[in-house]
Motif scaffolding. Structure first.
Motif, PDB file in Angstrom:
ATOM      1  N   VAL A 218     -13.604 -46.336 -10.348  1.00  0.00           N
ATOM      2  CA  VAL A 218     -14.302 -46.745 -11.562  1.00  0.00           C
ATOM      3  C   VAL A 218     -15.801 -46.571 -11.311  1.00  0.00           C
ATOM      4  O   VAL A 218     -16.587 -46.317 -12.196  1.00  0.00           O
TER       5      VAL A 218
ATOM      6  N   GLY B 297     -18.710 -44.936  -8.051  1.00  0.00           N
ATOM      7  CA  GLY B 297     -18.794 -43.963  -6.956  1.00  0.00           C
ATOM      8  C   GLY B 297     -18.781 -42.538  -7.465  1.00  0.00           C
ATOM      9  O   GLY B 297     -18.696 -42.299  -8.667  1.00  0.00           O
TER      10      GLY B 297
ATOM     11  N   ALA C  26     -16.250 -41.316 -10.182  1.00  0.00           N
ATOM     12  CA  ALA C  26     -15.986 -42.236 -11.289  1.00  0.00           C
ATOM     13  C   ALA C  26     -15.554 -41.478 -12.550  1.00  0.00           C
ATOM     14  O   ALA C  26     -14.700 -41.940 -13.301  1.00  0.00           O
ATOM     15  N   GLU C  27     -16.147 -40.303 -12.758  1.00  0.00           N
ATOM     16  CA  GLU C  27     -15.813 -39.518 -13.945  1.00  0.00           C
ATOM     17  C   GLU C  27     -14.335 -39.106 -13.907  1.00  0.00           C
ATOM     18  O   GLU C  27     -13.587 -39.289 -14.862  1.00  0.00           O
TER      19      GLU C  27
ATOM     20  N   LEU D 146     -11.945 -41.905 -14.539  1.00  0.00           N
ATOM     21  CA  LEU D 146     -11.751 -42.216 -15.952  1.00  0.00           C
ATOM     22  C   LEU D 146     -10.649 -41.330 -16.536  1.00  0.00           C
ATOM     23  O   LEU D 146      -9.788 -41.790 -17.285  1.00  0.00           O
ATOM     24  N   TRP D 147     -10.657 -40.048 -16.160  1.00  0.00           N
ATOM     25  CA  TRP D 147      -9.639 -39.127 -16.675  1.00  0.00           C
ATOM     26  C   TRP D 147      -8.256 -39.505 -16.141  1.00  0.00           C
ATOM     27  O   TRP D 147      -7.257 -39.386 -16.852  1.00  0.00           O
TER      28      TRP D 147
ATOM     29  N   ASN E 255     -19.721 -31.831  -7.748  1.00  0.00           N
ATOM     30  CA  ASN E 255     -21.176 -31.742  -7.600  1.00  0.00           C
ATOM     31  C   ASN E 255     -21.548 -30.739  -6.521  1.00  0.00           C
ATOM     32  O   ASN E 255     -22.406 -29.886  -6.700  1.00  0.00           O
TER      33      ASN E 255
ATOM     34  N   LYS F  29     -18.508 -27.130 -16.174  1.00  0.00           N
ATOM     35  CA  LYS F  29     -19.674 -27.584 -16.933  1.00  0.00           C
ATOM     36  C   LYS F  29     -20.944 -27.536 -16.079  1.00  0.00           C
ATOM     37  O   LYS F  29     -21.982 -27.043 -16.514  1.00  0.00           O
ATOM     38  N   LEU F  30     -20.839 -28.014 -14.832  1.00  0.00           N
ATOM     39  CA  LEU F  30     -22.028 -28.113 -13.982  1.00  0.00           C
ATOM     40  C   LEU F  30     -22.533 -26.741 -13.539  1.00  0.00           C
ATOM     41  O   LEU F  30     -23.716 -26.458 -13.576  1.00  0.00           O
TER      42      LEU F  30
ATOM     43  N   PRO G 129     -19.929 -42.265 -16.138  1.00  0.00           N
ATOM     44  CA  PRO G 129     -19.990 -41.667 -14.806  1.00  0.00           C
ATOM     45  C   PRO G 129     -20.171 -40.138 -14.785  1.00  0.00           C
ATOM     46  O   PRO G 129     -20.329 -39.558 -13.724  1.00  0.00           O
ATOM     47  N   GLN G 130     -20.134 -39.489 -15.968  1.00  0.00           N
ATOM     48  CA  GLN G 130     -20.189 -38.025 -15.969  1.00  0.00           C
ATOM     49  C   GLN G 130     -21.519 -37.490 -15.450  1.00  0.00           C
ATOM     50  O   GLN G 130     -22.566 -37.861 -15.975  1.00  0.00           O
ATOM     51  N   PRO G 131     -21.479 -36.595 -14.426  1.00  0.00           N
ATOM     52  CA  PRO G 131     -22.729 -35.969 -14.011  1.00  0.00           C
ATOM     53  C   PRO G 131     -23.244 -35.048 -15.122  1.00  0.00           C
ATOM     54  O   PRO G 131     -22.439 -34.479 -15.866  1.00  0.00           O
ATOM     55  N   GLN G 132     -24.545 -34.960 -15.251  1.00  0.00           N
ATOM     56  CA  GLN G 132     -25.130 -34.186 -16.346  1.00  0.00           C
ATOM     57  C   GLN G 132     -25.925 -32.997 -15.825  1.00  0.00           C
ATOM     58  O   GLN G 132     -26.406 -33.015 -14.698  1.00  0.00           O
TER      59      GLN G 132
ATOM     60  N   SER H 159     -26.819 -37.414 -11.487  1.00  0.00           N
ATOM     61  CA  SER H 159     -25.673 -38.298 -11.292  1.00  0.00           C
ATOM     62  C   SER H 159     -26.170 -39.651 -10.811  1.00  0.00           C
ATOM     63  O   SER H 159     -27.319 -39.782 -10.391  1.00  0.00           O
TER      64      SER H 159
END
Lengths: 381, 290
Positions: A40, A42, A45-46, A49-50, A234, A265-266, B115-118, B213
């Motif tokens: 949730v 760290g 976390a993203e 959620l999924w 990342n 996306k990144l 929490p989504q990195p942008q 992030s």
């Protein structure tokens, strides 16, 4: 009958406690509880959620269809903080609730490894998404995997690169955590068997801010194809951008993170044209398509393996408990292992004696940002 | 040779990021004698402010100004909420308060933004330029340029302006400065504002490279903290040199010795300094009074 003072006190205490005890027993039996350790907070976390989204979607379907053993199913979520100590703590908190019948663990092998000793002690089934082969091959009878393990991903990456793309000079880049190390090893073994041992095997530590030394090592190795095992999107995003900036444009076949939604996306155009093995590909089957549609309708975003495996785990676990007709851990275990030819969002589940449900991967391509299904490669051994 | 130049550029680029955050550490340490462990979170908050403004459709330069103004405000709130109530206590409660504030900041952003990195686009449209065999990432070039400008600005500000001298006097001896008519609390307030803006600047500059992030601040801050110790705690030039040295050492260590132990080199250097030269490169040896 003469009542002694002691008997009177005991009776009074029992009388006072009875309503509370009955209420608690009723509450315990009202629902079937499944525990879920998930990030949730760290770095993941993203994705956490999924995973919750996927699990909740399956839960809604199971409850709508009448639940499990005639009761509604309830998900008890605990934050694993995306760390090893975090998941150990989260699992012990959940395990302390005796009415939880089974658990969902992590998609990260290193976290599953950390919680594994406690899983044996608790002695209840834990569904996992971590792909390090050792997790289900180390004599732990309570781990059940809902994604294909890295022996398969390594073999599929090698098979696709060598047979389909016709490339034999491989550079492997992998994280040095449990997942990345096992993946890199599996890929090296598969390539060696195919007569194309890698020219570079390069590990890196998670959460690196700069990948220039890694990219330069790939460049200097003279490799004509790249195979990767990245744990965090990342890191993958930074690596992909630096790889292209420093002029490395060789074909790239990677583990699922290459084609994950966050990476796409990144990293943007830096990942265009790459191939990834994906346990979940929306176009690979009818079940995957209908899961994809339901997920999009519910959450307005694209599904990926992070949400698909908890979806399958809840679906299969619920079916297994129903089939077992009991919440006895051993009976649930036997029932899961007996699950064969079950069409899930991730593929067809045929559980083996180790607790591995899936035995192959899809290969997908990043076509200008859109993930396109290419082919499915399954192994019988 | 090509390889060395490429590594040197990247090492200096990433080192400049550490240096910018380290500068914030040093300024607050000089003024208050405490380490602000929320310095990394300043970077993260500014990067998110920037993302929000850009997504809102504001021009890049205006988003930049708003984000930095937001950081100045955060500096004021931080000073009043975290430092000021504890200013007469020992350094320990203040340090613990800054750790608490850092957790509060990261969780607040997590709660608001998820929490989504942008992704934050860089300042320039061109991702970089190829100079012979070396690729120069435009964002790293900007970071290095800004660091050089800040070194010059700091020198001018602290040595040539009255406000800078007042700040220096406050950091050297608060009682004496107070006797000379300098408002110590105002000077400390200005220091917090300046440090928050500096941290924010580092965050905004590094965001297009490392993505935005929740963890971005803490990862950089740890290295920046090491850079501060290597340079000599409390020394502005030391923070810059320490940051650059750390960036270059870890990049070369990774390329020539071992990539997985990259972070290890940074902390090996830190340990070596703590053992053999605890005052850092530029720090002066401080003798305890009998």
């Amino acid at each position: 009958m003469k009542l002694t003072r002691r008997e009177f006190s005991a009776g009074l205490a029992a009388g006072l406690a009875a309503p509370a005890l009955m209420r608690s027993a009723w509450a315990q039996g009202a629902t079937i509880k499944i525990g879920m350790c998930v990030p949730v907070t760290g770095p993941a976390a993203e994705q956490g959620l999924w995973a919750q989204n996927g699990a909740k979607l399956a839960l809604a379907a199971v409850n709508k269809a009448g639940g499990v053993l005639g009761k509604q199913v309830e998900l008890v979520i605990e934050d694993d903080q995306t760390t090893n100590p975090g998941i150990v703590l989260a699992f012990s908190k959940l395990a302390a609730q005796s009415d939880i019948v089974a658990f969902l663990g992590s998609i990260r092998s290193t976290q599953v490894q950390a919680m594994a000793p406690d899983v044996i002690k608790v002695g209840k089934p834990v569904m996992i998404g971590g792909t390090n082969p050792d997790l289900t091959h180390s004599g732990n009878p309570w781990l059940f995997r809902f994604r294909p393990n890295d022996n398969y991903s390594g073999r599929v990456i090698a098979d696709y690169g060598v047979s389909t793309l016709g490339k034999k000079k491989w550079a492997i880049v992998h994280s040095t955590d449990a997942f990345g190390t096992a993946g890199g090893k599996a890929l090296t073994e598969a390539l060696t068997k195919l007569g194309a041992p890698p020219v570079l095997d390069q590990g890196y530590a998670n959460q690196s801010q700069d990948f220039t030394p890694v990219v330069l090592a790939v460049k200097q190795s003279g490799a004509d194809v790249l195979g990767t095992y990245f744990t965090f999107e990342n890191d993958l995003g930074i690596f992909a951008r630096q790889l292209r900036q420093l002029g490395v444009n060789i074909p790239w076949v990677g583990s699922p993170s290459v084609v994950a939604v966050s990476s796409t996306k990144l990293a943007g155009p830096a990942l265009f044209g790459t191939y990834g093995v994906a346990d979940f590909a929306e176009d690979s089957s009818d079940v995957a398509k209908s899961f994809g549609k339901a997920y999009r309708d519910a959450y307005k975003t694209a599904p990926d393996n992070q949400s698909a495996w908890p979806y399958d785990a809840i679906t299969i676990l619920s079916a297994a408990i129903n089939k077992a007709g009991s919440t006895d851990p051993t009976k649930i275990r036997e029932s899961i292992l007996a699950t064969q030819k079950f069409a899930g969002a991730e593929g067809e589940y045929n559980f083996d004696k180790n607790g591995d449900g899936l035995h192959g991967y899809n290969v997908v391509k990043n076509d200008k940002g859109k993930i396109v299904y290419d082919k499915h490669i399954d192994f019988n051994d | 040779m090509d390889l060395i130049l490429q590594l040197l550029f990247t090492g200096i680029g990433i080192g400049a990021v550490y240096a910018l955050v380290a500068l914030g550490f040093v300024l607050i340490f000089r003024a208050t004698n405490v380490v602000n462990f929320a310095q990394g979170e300043f970077s993260m908050v500014a990067a998110y402010l920037m993302v929000v403004c850009v997504e809102f459709g504001l021009p890049y330069w205006l988003s930049f100004v708003i984000a930095l103004a937001g950081m100045a405000l955060l500096g004021v709130i931080f000073n009043l909420g975290v430092y000021y109530p504890l200013r007469h206590r020992t350094y320990l409660p203040v340090i613990i308060a800054t750790i608490g504030a850092s957790i509060l900041l990261s969780n607040t952003v997590l709660a608001i933004y998820g929490p989504q990195p942008q992704v934050l686009q860089g300042w320039f449209d061109t991702p970089g330029i190829q100079l012979g065999p070396v690729y120069l990432d435009s964002q790293y070039l900007l970071i290095i340029g800004v660091t050089i400008l800040l070194v010059l600005f700091n020198f001018w500000f602290f040595e040539k302006t009255l406000l800078g001298k007042k700040l220096q006097a406050t950091s050297q001896d608060k009682e004496m400065a107070s006797l000379l008519g300098i408002s110590v609390s105002t000077m400390i307030m200005i220091t917090f504002i300046y440090s928050a803006v500096l941290g924010g600047l580092a965050g905004i500059l590094v965001a297009p490279v490392l993505f935005v992030s929740i963890q971005m601040g803490s990862t950089i801050a740890l290295k920046a903290f090491a850079a501060t110790i290597i340079g000599g705690f409390g020394d502005v030039a030391g923070a810059i040199v320490g940051g650059l040295a750390l960036g270059v050492i870890e990049t070369f260590g990774a390329a020539y010795i071992s990539v997985p132990y990259k972070d290890g080199f940074a902390f090996l250097v830190l340990i070596a300094f703590l053992v053999f030269r605890p005052q850092g490169i530029f720090g002066e040896r401080v003798a305890e009074k009998a």
